[in-house]
Design a protein around this motif. Structure first.
Motif, PDB file in Angstrom:
ATOM      1  N   ASP A  80       0.872  -1.175   0.000  1.00 11.03           N
ATOM      2  CA  ASP A  80       0.000   0.000   0.000  1.00 11.03           C
ATOM      3  C   ASP A  80       0.910   1.226   0.000  1.00 11.03           C
ATOM      4  O   ASP A  80       1.821   1.335   0.817  1.00 11.03           O
ATOM      5  CB  ASP A  80      -0.876  -0.032   1.256  1.00 11.03           C
ATOM      6  N   LEU A  81       0.680   2.162  -0.900  1.00  9.79           N
ATOM      7  CA  LEU A  81       1.580   3.308  -1.041  1.00  9.79           C
ATOM      8  C   LEU A  81       1.334   4.417  -0.033  1.00  9.79           C
ATOM      9  O   LEU A  81       2.212   5.244   0.211  1.00  9.79           O
ATOM     10  CB  LEU A  81       1.479   3.892  -2.451  1.00  9.79           C
ATOM     11  N   SER A  82       0.143   4.489   0.542  1.00  9.84           N
ATOM     12  CA  SER A  82      -0.162   5.598   1.441  1.00  9.84           C
ATOM     13  C   SER A  82       0.732   5.542   2.673  1.00  9.84           C
ATOM     14  O   SER A  82       0.847   4.522   3.337  1.00  9.84           O
ATOM     15  CB  SER A  82      -1.633   5.567   1.851  1.00  9.84           C
ATOM     16  N   GLY A  83       1.396   6.649   2.941  1.00  7.35           N
ATOM     17  CA  GLY A  83       2.253   6.732   4.114  1.00  7.35           C
ATOM     18  C   GLY A  83       3.641   6.166   3.933  1.00  7.35           C
ATOM     19  O   GLY A  83       4.457   6.241   4.851  1.00  7.35           O
ATOM     20  N   THR A  84       3.949   5.593   2.762  1.00 10.53           N
ATOM     21  CA  THR A  84       5.286   5.054   2.532  1.00 10.53           C
ATOM     22  C   THR A  84       6.254   6.176   2.188  1.00 10.53           C
ATOM     23  O   THR A  84       5.862   7.319   1.952  1.00 10.53           O
ATOM     24  CB  THR A  84       5.274   4.016   1.408  1.00 10.53           C
ATOM     25  N   GLN A  85       7.542   5.830   2.159  1.00 12.42           N
ATOM     26  CA  GLN A  85       8.553   6.828   1.820  1.00 12.42           C
ATOM     27  C   GLN A  85       8.308   7.344   0.411  1.00 12.42           C
ATOM     28  O   GLN A  85       8.115   6.577  -0.526  1.00 12.42           O
ATOM     29  CB  GLN A  85       9.950   6.195   1.913  1.00 12.42           C
ATOM     30  N   THR A  86       8.300   8.658   0.245  1.00 13.69           N
ATOM     31  CA  THR A  86       7.982   9.250  -1.055  1.00 13.69           C
ATOM     32  C   THR A  86       9.253   9.479  -1.867  1.00 13.69           C
ATOM     33  O   THR A  86      10.329   9.693  -1.311  1.00 13.69           O
ATOM     34  CB  THR A  86       7.235  10.588  -0.876  1.00 13.69           C
ATOM     35  N   PRO A  87       9.156   9.437  -3.202  1.00 18.06           N
ATOM     36  CA  PRO A  87      10.341   9.586  -4.065  1.00 18.06           C
ATOM     37  C   PRO A  87      11.088  10.892  -3.810  1.00 18.06           C
ATOM     38  O   PRO A  87      10.484  11.942  -3.604  1.00 18.06           O
ATOM     39  CB  PRO A  87       9.751   9.546  -5.483  1.00 18.06           C
TER      40      PRO A  87
END
Length: 264
Positions: free
Chosen positions: A170-177
């Protein structure tokens, strides 16, 4: 050390530009994940993780010089060939062989590796060539995975294949580029990029995205996007290219645009 390799032209030269049109979103994603691992000291306080990113579309790669620098540093190194597309795979494998001959561990990831493992019944010869050279293949997405891979490296038990195609994050809350400003400065207009979403619910026969990044749309939230834009803006970067596997199916499209308008 993270590389985004480019591909050869018809005469066998690596295509390079004084300024590339866009930075690699794959490189930005992996760099940010690696920096997060360094900040959290995932290998313990005895290990200081340093991350270097090189995009071959705008930077000349001299493997011999890089190997000398790594040996001078006195530490251990991992060479990551990031976001390898099919037309870039021959160049990636050539680089991997040079670094492996110097005794350095090498990991190749990206759409070619992931697509082959997702869609073919047997591994194609070029992947077998990489494994025969002692290269590790990584399939899937790196969010939440790099920490374990680094521990395997330190424990001398790096696996030949890491396959997370069935465990997409799940991408929400993960480290952003994120890429540092000296890398962004090598793009036209000092342009950064990020992916607002991955995956697509449709079944188009011509598309490999559904086999690699899944049938389920996964999205970054407006908070995620604000965080990454503020981080880049602090470096003086105000130009962004946004990608999405299917933005029309991104349930956060309106809140994302509203947040971008407010930030502007």
């Amino acid at each position: 050390m993270l590389f985004k390799q480019n591909h050869y032209d018809d005469e066998g030269y690596v295509i390079q530009w004084w300024r590339s049109s866009l930075p690699s979103n794959s490189l930005a994603s992996v760099y940010a994940i690696a920096q997060d691992c360094a900040a959290r000291q995932v290998l313990g306080p005895a290990f200081a993780i340093q991350v270097q990113a090189i995009d071959e579309t705008n930077t000349r790669v001299d493997p011999a010089r890089l190997i000398r620098n790594l040996r001078r540093s006195g530490g251990r190194a991992l060479v990551g060939l990031v976001g390898v597309q099919t037309n870039q795979y021959p160049r990636a494998l050539d680089l991997a062989r040079v670094f492996r001959a110097a005794g350095l561990p090498v990991v190749i990831g990206g759409f070619h590796v992931s697509g082959c493992l997702a869609m073919l019944k047997t591994r194609p010869p070029e992947l077998e060539d990489a494994l025969a050279a002692g290269v590790t293949l990584f399939a899937g997405e790196l969010e939440g995975r790099l920490e374990g891979l680094l521990r395997d490296l330190v424990d001398n038990r790096l696996q030949p294949v890491y396959n997370y195609l069935d465990e997409l994050p799940d991408l929400s809350g993960t480290q952003t580029p994120y890429l540092p400003p000296d890398r962004i400065a090598l793009t036209m207009g000092k342009r950064a990029s990020f992916d607002a979403g991955r995956g697509c619910p449709y079944l188009c026969s011509f598309c490999t995205i559904i086999n690699v990044q899944g049938h389920q749309s996964r999205h970054r939230t407006a908070d995620d996007i604000e965080r990454l834009i503020r981080a880049s803006a602090a470096d003086g970067i105000r130009n962004f290219f946004i990608t999405d596997d299917n933005f029309a199916r991104n349930r956060h499209w309106e809140s994302n645009f509203d947040r971008l308008i407010a930030l502007r």
